[in-house]
Motif scaffolding. Sequence first.
Motif, PDB file in Angstrom:
ATOM      1  N   ASN A   1     -48.291 -38.320  -6.663  1.00  0.00           N
ATOM      2  CA  ASN A   1     -47.040 -37.594  -6.456  1.00  0.00           C
ATOM      3  C   ASN A   1     -46.468 -37.811  -5.054  1.00  0.00           C
ATOM      4  O   ASN A   1     -45.530 -37.127  -4.649  1.00  0.00           O
ATOM      5  CB  ASN A   1     -47.236 -36.096  -6.717  1.00  0.00           C
ATOM      6  CG  ASN A   1     -48.270 -35.466  -5.786  1.00  0.00           C
ATOM      7  OD1 ASN A   1     -48.868 -36.149  -4.955  1.00  0.00           O
ATOM      8  ND2 ASN A   1     -48.482 -34.167  -5.925  1.00  0.00           N
ATOM      9  N   GLY A   2     -47.034 -38.762  -4.331  1.00  0.00           N
ATOM     10  CA  GLY A   2     -46.534 -39.075  -2.994  1.00  0.00           C
ATOM     11  C   GLY A   2     -47.153 -38.260  -1.884  1.00  0.00           C
ATOM     12  O   GLY A   2     -46.708 -38.348  -0.727  1.00  0.00           O
ATOM     13  N   HIS A   3     -48.191 -37.473  -2.201  1.00  0.00           N
ATOM     14  CA  HIS A   3     -48.770 -36.664  -1.127  1.00  0.00           C
ATOM     15  C   HIS A   3     -49.580 -37.521  -0.151  1.00  0.00           C
ATOM     16  O   HIS A   3     -50.076 -38.588  -0.488  1.00  0.00           O
ATOM     17  CB  HIS A   3     -49.622 -35.513  -1.681  1.00  0.00           C
ATOM     18  CG  HIS A   3     -50.941 -35.891  -2.268  1.00  0.00           C
ATOM     19  ND1 HIS A   3     -51.395 -35.391  -3.462  1.00  0.00           N
ATOM     20  CD2 HIS A   3     -51.944 -36.691  -1.822  1.00  0.00           C
ATOM     21  CE1 HIS A   3     -52.604 -35.864  -3.726  1.00  0.00           C
ATOM     22  NE2 HIS A   3     -52.956 -36.667  -2.739  1.00  0.00           N
ATOM     23  N   ILE A   4     -49.640 -37.036   1.078  1.00  0.00           N
ATOM     24  CA  ILE A   4     -50.445 -37.633   2.144  1.00  0.00           C
ATOM     25  C   ILE A   4     -51.453 -36.580   2.562  1.00  0.00           C
ATOM     26  O   ILE A   4     -51.077 -35.459   2.902  1.00  0.00           O
ATOM     27  CB  ILE A   4     -49.573 -38.016   3.361  1.00  0.00           C
ATOM     28  CG1 ILE A   4     -48.616 -39.150   3.007  1.00  0.00           C
ATOM     29  CG2 ILE A   4     -50.441 -38.387   4.562  1.00  0.00           C
ATOM     30  CD1 ILE A   4     -49.240 -40.505   2.845  1.00  0.00           C
TER      31      ILE A   4
ATOM     32  N   ILE B   1     -56.901 -27.767   2.180  1.00  0.00           N
ATOM     33  CA  ILE B   1     -56.675 -27.573   3.616  1.00  0.00           C
ATOM     34  C   ILE B   1     -56.602 -28.964   4.231  1.00  0.00           C
ATOM     35  O   ILE B   1     -57.416 -29.840   3.910  1.00  0.00           O
ATOM     36  CB  ILE B   1     -57.778 -26.695   4.250  1.00  0.00           C
ATOM     37  CG1 ILE B   1     -57.443 -26.385   5.715  1.00  0.00           C
ATOM     38  CG2 ILE B   1     -59.164 -27.315   4.112  1.00  0.00           C
ATOM     39  CD1 ILE B   1     -58.332 -25.285   6.298  1.00  0.00           C
ATOM     40  N   THR B   2     -55.628 -29.197   5.089  1.00  0.00           N
ATOM     41  CA  THR B   2     -55.337 -30.576   5.488  1.00  0.00           C
ATOM     42  C   THR B   2     -54.656 -30.670   6.840  1.00  0.00           C
ATOM     43  O   THR B   2     -53.998 -29.712   7.283  1.00  0.00           O
ATOM     44  CB  THR B   2     -54.421 -31.219   4.417  1.00  0.00           C
ATOM     45  OG1 THR B   2     -54.153 -32.575   4.754  1.00  0.00           O
ATOM     46  CG2 THR B   2     -53.095 -30.474   4.288  1.00  0.00           C
ATOM     47  N   LEU B   3     -54.810 -31.808   7.502  1.00  0.00           N
ATOM     48  CA  LEU B   3     -53.955 -32.107   8.645  1.00  0.00           C
ATOM     49  C   LEU B   3     -52.527 -32.219   8.128  1.00  0.00           C
ATOM     50  O   LEU B   3     -52.305 -32.562   6.966  1.00  0.00           O
ATOM     51  CB  LEU B   3     -54.361 -33.427   9.302  1.00  0.00           C
ATOM     52  CG  LEU B   3     -55.334 -33.325  10.488  1.00  0.00           C
ATOM     53  CD1 LEU B   3     -56.680 -32.794  10.010  1.00  0.00           C
ATOM     54  CD2 LEU B   3     -55.512 -34.679  11.156  1.00  0.00           C
ATOM     55  N   GLY B   4     -51.557 -31.950   8.987  1.00  0.00           N
ATOM     56  CA  GLY B   4     -50.175 -31.935   8.550  1.00  0.00           C
ATOM     57  C   GLY B   4     -49.436 -33.243   8.764  1.00  0.00           C
ATOM     58  O   GLY B   4     -49.932 -34.170   9.416  1.00  0.00           O
ATOM     59  N   LEU B   5     -48.248 -33.291   8.212  1.00  0.00           N
ATOM     60  CA  LEU B   5     -47.405 -34.475   8.374  1.00  0.00           C
ATOM     61  C   LEU B   5     -46.955 -34.639   9.818  1.00  0.00           C
ATOM     62  O   LEU B   5     -46.642 -35.745  10.252  1.00  0.00           O
ATOM     63  CB  LEU B   5     -46.201 -34.384   7.433  1.00  0.00           C
ATOM     64  CG  LEU B   5     -46.571 -34.393   5.942  1.00  0.00           C
ATOM     65  CD1 LEU B   5     -45.343 -34.104   5.087  1.00  0.00           C
ATOM     66  CD2 LEU B   5     -47.193 -35.728   5.555  1.00  0.00           C
ATOM     67  N   ARG B   6     -46.924 -33.547  10.583  1.00  0.00           N
ATOM     68  CA  ARG B   6     -46.616 -33.647  12.011  1.00  0.00           C
ATOM     69  C   ARG B   6     -47.726 -34.400  12.740  1.00  0.00           C
ATOM     70  O   ARG B   6     -47.465 -35.161  13.677  1.00  0.00           O
ATOM     71  CB  ARG B   6     -46.431 -32.250  12.604  1.00  0.00           C
ATOM     72  CG  ARG B   6     -45.969 -32.229  14.063  1.00  0.00           C
ATOM     73  CD  ARG B   6     -44.538 -32.713  14.237  1.00  0.00           C
ATOM     74  NE  ARG B   6     -44.124 -32.665  15.634  1.00  0.00           N
ATOM     75  CZ  ARG B   6     -43.536 -31.614  16.197  1.00  0.00           C
ATOM     76  NH1 ARG B   6     -43.313 -30.512  15.487  1.00  0.00           N
ATOM     77  NH2 ARG B   6     -43.173 -31.641  17.462  1.00  0.00           N
TER      78      ARG B   6
ATOM     79  N   GLY C   1     -42.801 -31.043  -1.017  1.00  0.00           N
ATOM     80  CA  GLY C   1     -42.194 -29.827  -0.498  1.00  0.00           C
ATOM     81  C   GLY C   1     -42.718 -29.423   0.867  1.00  0.00           C
ATOM     82  O   GLY C   1     -42.140 -28.549   1.523  1.00  0.00           O
ATOM     83  N   THR C   2     -43.795 -30.067   1.332  1.00  0.00           N
ATOM     84  CA  THR C   2     -44.356 -29.744   2.647  1.00  0.00           C
ATOM     85  C   THR C   2     -43.394 -30.168   3.746  1.00  0.00           C
ATOM     86  O   THR C   2     -42.911 -31.300   3.758  1.00  0.00           O
ATOM     87  CB  THR C   2     -45.706 -30.447   2.863  1.00  0.00           C
ATOM     88  OG1 THR C   2     -46.614 -30.069   1.841  1.00  0.00           O
ATOM     89  CG2 THR C   2     -46.295 -30.079   4.223  1.00  0.00           C
TER      90      THR C   2
END
Length: 245
Positions: free
Chosen positions: A136-139, A179-184, A145-146
């Motif tokens: 779904n394109g998540h990283i 729980i994950t590191l963010g796109l920032r 939506g993130t």
Amino acid sequence: MELQLYKNYEEISWAAAYLILQQVQRKPDSLICFPSGESPTGMYKQLVKFAQEGRIDFSQTNFVGLDEWVGMDKTDENSCTYFLNKHFFEPLNIPASQIHFFNAAADDLDAECEKMNQHISQLGGLDVMVVGIGMNGHIGLNEPGTDFNTYAHHSPLEPITATVAQKYFKQETVVTEGITLGLRHLAEAKTPVLIVSGTKKADIMAKALNGPVTTDIPASILQTLQNAQVFLDHEAAEKLLTHKS
């Protein structure tokens, strides 16, 4: 963003490992983020080989784990932490003092996120952040939506993520949150690295790299990252030149 095409998964794995080798040779005390999953496994195998051959020395290098399934203990064989330990950290006897994982079984997940954010900040930021891409394109576990400005966080998983995750589990396991590191973090990493192979990822790669930059496709943020390295094999890249979103 720099797109690099390779014939197959083996070539991608070697190229990604060589990027890490060059980084650690250049800066031995680098801070590197590693993910679990199929995509980076070949890279870990090659890095272990490089280390055993004496071509790379991780004795000063620090690492963080990209993400984890909420509620899962690090000793669980289905956990991302267990995967990374098995395929990389344990074969090279890298001490725990050089590794920081999320404790996804903690009572206070917000505090865990803040610990990760502070740890990365105190070490001067990520030198390399290696990621894959979800269907779904998540990283990481940054679902559609993130917000692109999000640092470490925890959030519900989309059904497709929870379903696909089952292939990594030795028995049926219900996961509903990550729980994950963010796109920032990806945006601020000195070298963000995406590894993708296989025809099954061709559609989402076309949307991520040829389509609009949108939080609906978290990986589309790579289009805005000048230092990003995108490693694809020909199968994963087959629709890049023809897809129009």
